[in-house]
Enzyme design. Structure first.
Site, PDB file in Angstrom:
ATOM      1  N   LYS A  46       0.810  -1.201   0.000  1.00 47.49           N
ATOM      2  CA  LYS A  46       0.000   0.000   0.000  1.00 47.49           C
ATOM      3  C   LYS A  46       0.852   1.262   0.000  1.00 47.49           C
ATOM      4  O   LYS A  46       0.365   2.341  -0.316  1.00 47.49           O
ATOM      5  CB  LYS A  46      -0.857   0.041   1.282  1.00 47.49           C
ATOM      6  CG  LYS A  46      -1.821  -1.052   1.460  1.00 47.49           C
ATOM      7  CD  LYS A  46      -2.515  -0.810   2.817  1.00 47.49           C
ATOM      8  CE  LYS A  46      -3.094  -2.046   3.375  1.00 47.49           C
ATOM      9  NZ  LYS A  46      -3.588  -1.839   4.747  1.00 47.49           N
ATOM     10  N   GLY A  47       2.109   1.138   0.397  1.00 50.17           N
ATOM     11  CA  GLY A  47       2.953   2.322   0.619  1.00 50.17           C
ATOM     12  C   GLY A  47       3.041   3.273  -0.560  1.00 50.17           C
ATOM     13  O   GLY A  47       3.268   4.464  -0.393  1.00 50.17           O
ATOM     14  N   ASP A 105      14.508  -0.807   0.446  1.00 51.31           N
ATOM     15  CA  ASP A 105      15.174  -0.998   1.733  1.00 51.31           C
ATOM     16  C   ASP A 105      16.165  -2.162   1.594  1.00 51.31           C
ATOM     17  O   ASP A 105      17.253  -1.981   1.063  1.00 51.31           O
ATOM     18  CB  ASP A 105      14.064  -1.259   2.755  1.00 51.31           C
ATOM     19  CG  ASP A 105      14.539  -1.376   4.174  1.00 51.31           C
ATOM     20  OD1 ASP A 105      15.319  -0.537   4.606  1.00 51.31           O
ATOM     21  OD2 ASP A 105      14.121  -2.320   4.868  1.00 51.31           O
ATOM     22  N   PHE A 154      13.998   4.899   9.745  1.00 56.08           N
ATOM     23  CA  PHE A 154      12.657   4.399   9.444  1.00 56.08           C
ATOM     24  C   PHE A 154      11.766   5.621   9.276  1.00 56.08           C
ATOM     25  O   PHE A 154      11.654   6.452  10.186  1.00 56.08           O
ATOM     26  CB  PHE A 154      12.140   3.467  10.544  1.00 56.08           C
ATOM     27  CG  PHE A 154      10.928   2.718  10.085  1.00 56.08           C
ATOM     28  CD1 PHE A 154      11.066   1.579   9.299  1.00 56.08           C
ATOM     29  CD2 PHE A 154       9.653   3.180  10.384  1.00 56.08           C
ATOM     30  CE1 PHE A 154       9.951   0.905   8.823  1.00 56.08           C
ATOM     31  CE2 PHE A 154       8.530   2.505   9.915  1.00 56.08           C
ATOM     32  CZ  PHE A 154       8.687   1.365   9.137  1.00 56.08           C
ATOM     33  N   ARG A 167       0.541   6.856   7.818  1.00 55.72           N
ATOM     34  CA  ARG A 167       0.582   6.757   6.358  1.00 55.72           C
ATOM     35  C   ARG A 167       0.089   8.045   5.693  1.00 55.72           C
ATOM     36  O   ARG A 167       0.565   8.443   4.643  1.00 55.72           O
ATOM     37  CB  ARG A 167      -0.306   5.587   5.918  1.00 55.72           C
ATOM     38  CG  ARG A 167       0.035   5.023   4.557  1.00 55.72           C
ATOM     39  CD  ARG A 167      -0.996   4.028   4.107  1.00 55.72           C
ATOM     40  NE  ARG A 167      -0.899   2.694   4.673  1.00 55.72           N
ATOM     41  CZ  ARG A 167       0.053   1.806   4.376  1.00 55.72           C
ATOM     42  NH1 ARG A 167       1.023   2.117   3.566  1.00 55.72           N
ATOM     43  NH2 ARG A 167       0.046   0.607   4.923  1.00 55.72           N
TER      44      ARG A 167
END
Ligand code: IMP
Ligand code: MG
Length: 178
Positions: A46-47, A105, A154, A167
Site C-alpha cells: 500500500k505504501g 530498503d 525508518f 501513512r
C-alpha cells in the site's frame, strides 16, 4: 501511538511535490520512446499510493494502464524477510512495465518482483522508487529512477506507514518510538 509532531521532518510536502515533478520529467524522457498504449504502470500497495497518484498525474498520459499489487514484508519497523503478494494483474507480455514502489530498503521486494514479472516476458521493465536506503541493501538491486537516497532511518508519511499508522501524513518524517 507516537506523536508525529515530535518526528523530524525529512522532506516537506513542497519538496516532495517538486521532486515528483522532476522525476516524472526524467521518466517521461525514457517512456516517450514507446507507444503510450503499451505502457503499464504497476504500483506496489500500500505504501506507494501517494507517490503513484502524484507520479501518474505528473507523467500526464491518459493512455497508460495502471495496475495495483499488494505486497508486504514489514512488521512494525522490522523487515520480516518474507514477501507476501496478491497478484491479479493484466497480461504484460510485450508491454513496457514501469514498476513503482515507495521505498527500497533490503531490496527484496523489488528484486523478487522484478524476477516474477520478467517471467511474463515484458518488452521492457523499468523501476522507480521515491526513496532509497542503499545502506540497508541485502540483495543486489538498483532502481532505474529514485526520488531521494536517504540514510538508514525508518520513515513515515506520504504513504509510508509503521504498522498502518502515519501513512496519511503529507510530509515524510523520521519515525520515533515514544
Ligand atoms: P524491502 O523489500 O526490504 O526493500 O522493503 C520494501 C518495503 O518495506 C517498502 O515497500 C515499504 O513498504 C517497507 N519499508 C521499508 N523501509 C521503510 C520505512 O522506512 N518506512 C516505512 N516502510 C518501509
Ligand atoms: Mg511498500
Amino acid at each position: 501511538m507516537s506523536d508525529y509532531k515530535n518526528f523530524k521532518i525529512l522532506f516537506t510536502e513542497q519538496q516532495i511535490a517538486l521532486r515528483v515533478q522532476e522525476l516524472a520529467g526524467e521518466i517521461r524522457l525514457k517512456l516517450e520512446k514507446f507507444n503510450p498504449d503499451e505502457i503499464v504502470v504497476v504500483g506496489l500497495l500500500k505504501g506507494v499510493i501517494f507517490f503513484l497518484v502524484d507520479l501518474i498525474r505528473a507523467l500526464g498520459s491518459p493512455d497508460y494502464h495502471v495496475e495495483l499489487i499488494t505486497v508486504s514484508s514489514y512488521q512494525g519497523q522490522h523487515s520480516s524477510g518474507k514477501i507476501k503478494m496478491t497478484d491479479k494483474m493484466c497480461n504484460i507480455r510485450d508491454k513496457v512495465v514501469l514498476l513503482v514502489d515507495d521505498i527500497v530498503d533490503t531490496g527484496r521486494t523489488f528484486a523478487s518482483f522484478v524476477n516474477h514479472l520478467k517471467m511474463r516476458e515484458p518488452k521492457e521493465l523499468i523501476t522507480a522508487a521515491f526513496l532509497d536506503k542503499p545502506s540497508r541493501r541485502e540483495v543486489e538491486f538498483t532502481p532505474d529512477f529514485v526520488g531521494y537516497s536517504i540514510p538508514d532511518h525508518f520513515v513515515v508519511g506520504y504513504g509510508l506507514d509503521c504498522d498502518e499508522s502515519h501513512r496519511s501524513l503529507a510530509d515524510i518524517r523520521i519515525y520515533e518510538k515514544d
